[in-house]
Scaffold this active site. Structure first.
Site, PDB file in Angstrom:
ATOM      1  N   GLY A  33       0.819  -1.223   0.000  1.00 28.06           N
ATOM      2  CA  GLY A  33       0.000   0.000   0.000  1.00 28.06           C
ATOM      3  C   GLY A  33       0.846   1.264   0.000  1.00 28.06           C
ATOM      4  O   GLY A  33       0.633   2.180  -0.787  1.00 28.06           O
ATOM      5  N   ARG A  34       1.855   1.317   0.876  1.00 24.56           N
ATOM      6  CA  ARG A  34       2.671   2.535   0.987  1.00 24.56           C
ATOM      7  C   ARG A  34       3.684   2.653  -0.143  1.00 24.56           C
ATOM      8  O   ARG A  34       4.439   3.618  -0.200  1.00 24.56           O
ATOM      9  CB  ARG A  34       3.354   2.594   2.359  1.00 24.56           C
ATOM     10  CG  ARG A  34       4.171   1.366   2.711  1.00 24.56           C
ATOM     11  CD  ARG A  34       4.538   1.319   4.183  1.00 24.56           C
ATOM     12  NE  ARG A  34       5.154   0.055   4.560  1.00 24.56           N
ATOM     13  CZ  ARG A  34       4.500  -1.042   4.901  1.00 24.56           C
ATOM     14  NH1 ARG A  34       3.179  -1.044   4.890  1.00 24.56           N
ATOM     15  NH2 ARG A  34       5.138  -2.140   5.236  1.00 24.56           N
TER      16      ARG A  34
ATOM     17  N   LYS B 120      -7.898  -2.376  14.561  1.00 27.99           N
ATOM     18  CA  LYS B 120      -9.057  -2.567  13.675  1.00 27.99           C
ATOM     19  C   LYS B 120     -10.054  -3.535  14.311  1.00 27.99           C
ATOM     20  O   LYS B 120     -11.262  -3.311  14.282  1.00 27.99           O
ATOM     21  CB  LYS B 120      -8.594  -3.158  12.330  1.00 27.99           C
ATOM     22  CG  LYS B 120      -7.788  -2.214  11.458  1.00 27.99           C
ATOM     23  CD  LYS B 120      -7.516  -2.878  10.112  1.00 27.99           C
ATOM     24  CE  LYS B 120      -6.522  -2.098   9.288  1.00 27.99           C
ATOM     25  NZ  LYS B 120      -6.101  -2.774   8.068  1.00 27.99           N
TER      26      LYS B 120
ATOM     27  N   GLU C 270       5.630   2.604   9.024  1.00 29.85           N
ATOM     28  CA  GLU C 270       4.854   1.381   8.800  1.00 29.85           C
ATOM     29  C   GLU C 270       5.769   0.284   8.254  1.00 29.85           C
ATOM     30  O   GLU C 270       5.536  -0.897   8.476  1.00 29.85           O
ATOM     31  CB  GLU C 270       3.677   1.646   7.843  1.00 29.85           C
ATOM     32  CG  GLU C 270       2.554   0.627   8.005  1.00 29.85           C
ATOM     33  CD  GLU C 270       1.318   0.918   7.166  1.00 29.85           C
ATOM     34  OE1 GLU C 270       1.378   0.779   5.938  1.00 29.85           O
ATOM     35  OE2 GLU C 270       0.278   1.286   7.746  1.00 29.85           O
TER      36      GLU C 270
HETATM   37  O1  F6P Z   1      -4.167  -0.416   7.910  1.00 30.76           O
HETATM   38  C1  F6P Z   1      -2.965  -0.060   7.279  1.00 30.76           C
HETATM   39  C2  F6P Z   1      -3.131  -0.133   5.801  1.00 30.76           C
HETATM   40  O2  F6P Z   1      -3.299  -1.452   5.400  1.00 30.76           O
HETATM   41  C3  F6P Z   1      -1.971   0.512   5.059  1.00 30.76           C
HETATM   42  O3  F6P Z   1      -0.893  -0.328   4.927  1.00 30.76           O
HETATM   43  C4  F6P Z   1      -2.633   0.869   3.772  1.00 30.76           C
HETATM   44  O4  F6P Z   1      -1.877   1.777   3.024  1.00 30.76           O
HETATM   45  C5  F6P Z   1      -3.939   1.418   4.271  1.00 30.76           C
HETATM   46  O5  F6P Z   1      -4.273   0.604   5.383  1.00 30.76           O
HETATM   47  C6  F6P Z   1      -5.056   1.417   3.288  1.00 30.76           C
HETATM   48  O6  F6P Z   1      -5.319   0.127   2.820  1.00 30.76           O
HETATM   49  P1  F6P Z   1      -6.185  -0.111   1.530  1.00 30.76           P
HETATM   50  O7  F6P Z   1      -5.491   0.523   0.393  1.00 30.76           O
HETATM   51  O8  F6P Z   1      -6.273  -1.602   1.387  1.00 30.76           O
HETATM   52  O9  F6P Z   1      -7.534   0.506   1.761  1.00 30.76           O
END
Ligand code: F6P
Length: 534
Positions: A277-278, A503, A363
């Protein structure tokens, strides 16, 4: 993609680690930057050799590391540490598409997002098929971006996403606003706090708005909640006319295309589980940027990042900027014990760079166990924080200059301004140079309160201009330096299990907020929950 990972050694189990400890005790701890410059009388300016040794060009970025608490012996021991840890083999494993994200059994191939097509005669690559998919997706996304750009009836683009699906595109759209197509406004909704979405919706005309729902997983609560409310708002605004218009006004950017379709979005752009994601800004998650700066601009952005990838892959370790920066991070965290790093971009368009880098660093490397799951006996990711200069100077720089803790600062400056107010830019550049100078030199004997200890380290990253290419290179530089420190620490920089517990608990608490059930809760949570319900 053979499935076998190279043997790496955790930093604290290498002879170089011990040698660095001895070096720190003997010379590192009492190192004085001012002396280091004045002792070097080899050139016409004192310290010229030091500047030459500790500065270097890299694609689109010139870096001066000379105002850091290092000497040649420090760097050479750090380089030996990298060798003994197997850093280059680990890097090569990433570039070969090995599954170095071992807790999720995934390859880590964000570099492929900016990899040009292979030419006849290039060596065969294990990720050949994945690259073909990358290019097909990129073409589709850029064609769509151009179509939206040309569509004057769309005036507002709203990105709904969080974390990596928000920070990167938001940072980059702001950074490259100078290159943006006129006639479009960009909005970013990330927080589940309805104030954010409500505030933006109140400015919009549904007929003129494109919503981009950005979520790798398409399950993230915040994004799903915001996307659902945006869709309901759209339907409420347009009534019976809404349904056939969803395809034109909503697009999903996700690796879970089926999830997006189940949600009712048929215009979708996909990506892959090997993009974290990052690390996803250069995937379809970058669509807001592509709409803003156009296909040609986005390609330049990718090319800048690719140039930095090539540098990281092939420059000798001693002149390899991501390696030098990552090793410096290890030196500061594990030997000096500095617990944070401040990033100070001296360019107002880079206002979201610190937030973006915060996720990237913290992260990725905010981990307390090594790749085998064993607890680490040393510290990992520092806290990363910062604000654009010169604003920070009138807020927290006091602490940087005279506080009790030493915080290494990373200045980012841009030589050419994109505006026509030259006196402003001269002042800005004078300030960034003066701050780095003041941190280093300090001011002795001026008496108690006016005493500046000095000897405070900083790194200076200089871009010629803030362009799509230089921003792409800067992003890749930061991605790779985080890789380097994570590899030395022996951690998996590519998972993020630490976000899961919150979460799970949020789901439980949400149900309790509705029902009022507090049994089994700690007294503090129960007390607060009851106050919120009263
Ligand atoms: O909860 C952390 C995370 O998984 C990050 O690593 C990620 O960038 C963000 O949430 C958003 O996730 P997604 O793109 O799956 O909605």
């Amino acid at each position: 993609m053979t499935g076998s990972l190279p043997v790496t050694t955790r930093c604290d189990r290498t002879p170089a680690w011990e040698a660095l400890q001895a070096h720190f005790a003997a010379a590192g701890k009492g190192f004085d930057l001012r002396q280091a410059f004045s002792a070097d009388a080899s050139g016409s300016t004192k310290g010229a050799q030091r500047f030459a040794n500790f500065s270097q060009p890299a694609p689109y970025v010139f870096a001066d590391l000379s105002k850091n608490l290092i000497d040649e012996r420090t760097e050479s021991l750090l380089q030996t540490l990298a060798q003994q840890c197997g850093l280059e083999a680990h890097r090569d494993a990433m570039f070969a598409g090995e599954k170095i994200n071992t807790t999720e059994q995934r390859a880590v191939m964000h570099f492929l997002l900016r990899q040009p097509a292979l030419q006849a005669g290039d060596p065969p690559q294990p990720w050949h098929d994945a690259l073909a998919e990358v290019h097909t997706t990129l073409s589709a996304m850029l064609a769509y971006a151009e179509q939206v750009r040309a569509d004057e009836s769309i005036t507002d683009v709203v990105n709904i996403g969080i974390g990596g699906s928000d920070l990167g595109p938001q940072m980059a759209v702001l950074a490259l606003a100078e290159f943006s197509t006129p006639g479009k406004r960009f909005h970013f909704v990330s927080n589940v706090d309805g104030h954010e979405l409500a505030g933006i919706l109140s400015q919009l005309d549904a007929e003129k708005t494109l919503f981009l729902v950005a979520s790798k997983t398409f399950t993230t609560t915040e994004t799903m909640t915001n996307a659902l409310s945006a869709k309901r708002w759209f339907e409420a605004q347009l009534g019976a006319a809404a349904a056939p218009k969803i395809a034109r006004h909503f697009a999903a950017l996700t690796s879970n295309v089926a999830g997006a379709q189940a949600f009712g979005i048929t215009t979708t752009f996909g990506f892959w589980d090997w993009v974290g994601g990052r690390y996803s800004l250069m995937s379809v998650i970058g669509l807001p940027l592509a709409i803003s700066i156009g296909a040609a601009g986005f390609k330049e952005f990718l090319a800048g990042a690719h140039a930095m990838d090539q540098h990281f892959r092939s420059a000798p370790a001693s002149r390899n900027l991501p390696i030098r920066l990552g090793l410096l991070d290890v030196w500061y965290r594990n030997f000096h014990g500095f617990s944070s790093r401040s990033v100070a971009p001296y360019h107002s368009a880079l206002q979201r760079l610190p937030a973006y880098l915060q996720q990237l660093e913290m992260e990725s490397n905010g981990k307390r166990v090594d790749r085998s799951g064993a607890a680490l006996p040393f510290d990992t990711a520092p806290v990363l924080w910062g604000e654009p200069g010169t604003n920070g100077q009138h807020a927290y720089f006091q602490m940087l200059h005279q506080g009790t803790e030493v915080v290494p600062v990373e200045f980012v400056a841009v030589k050419k301004a994109a505006h026509n107010l030259p006196s402003h830019h001269e002042k800005l550049l004078a300030n960034v140079l003066a701050q780095a100078q003041a941190l280093m030199l300090g001011q002795a004997d001026a008496g108690g309160h006016r005493d500046f200890p000095g000897n405070r380290p900083s790194t200076f990253l200089l871009l010629d201009e803030l362009t799509p290419a230089s921003l792409g290179a800067l992003v890749a530089l930061q991605e790779h330096r985080v890789f380097v420190s994570g590899a030395i620490w022996g951690i998996n920089s590519f998972d993020q299990w630490g976000v899961e517990l919150g979460k799970v608990l949020a789901k439980d608490v949400e149900a309790r907020l509705a029902s009022g059930e507090v049994s089994g809760l700690d007294a503090s949570t129960a007390g607060l929950l009851q106050k919120l319900r009263a």
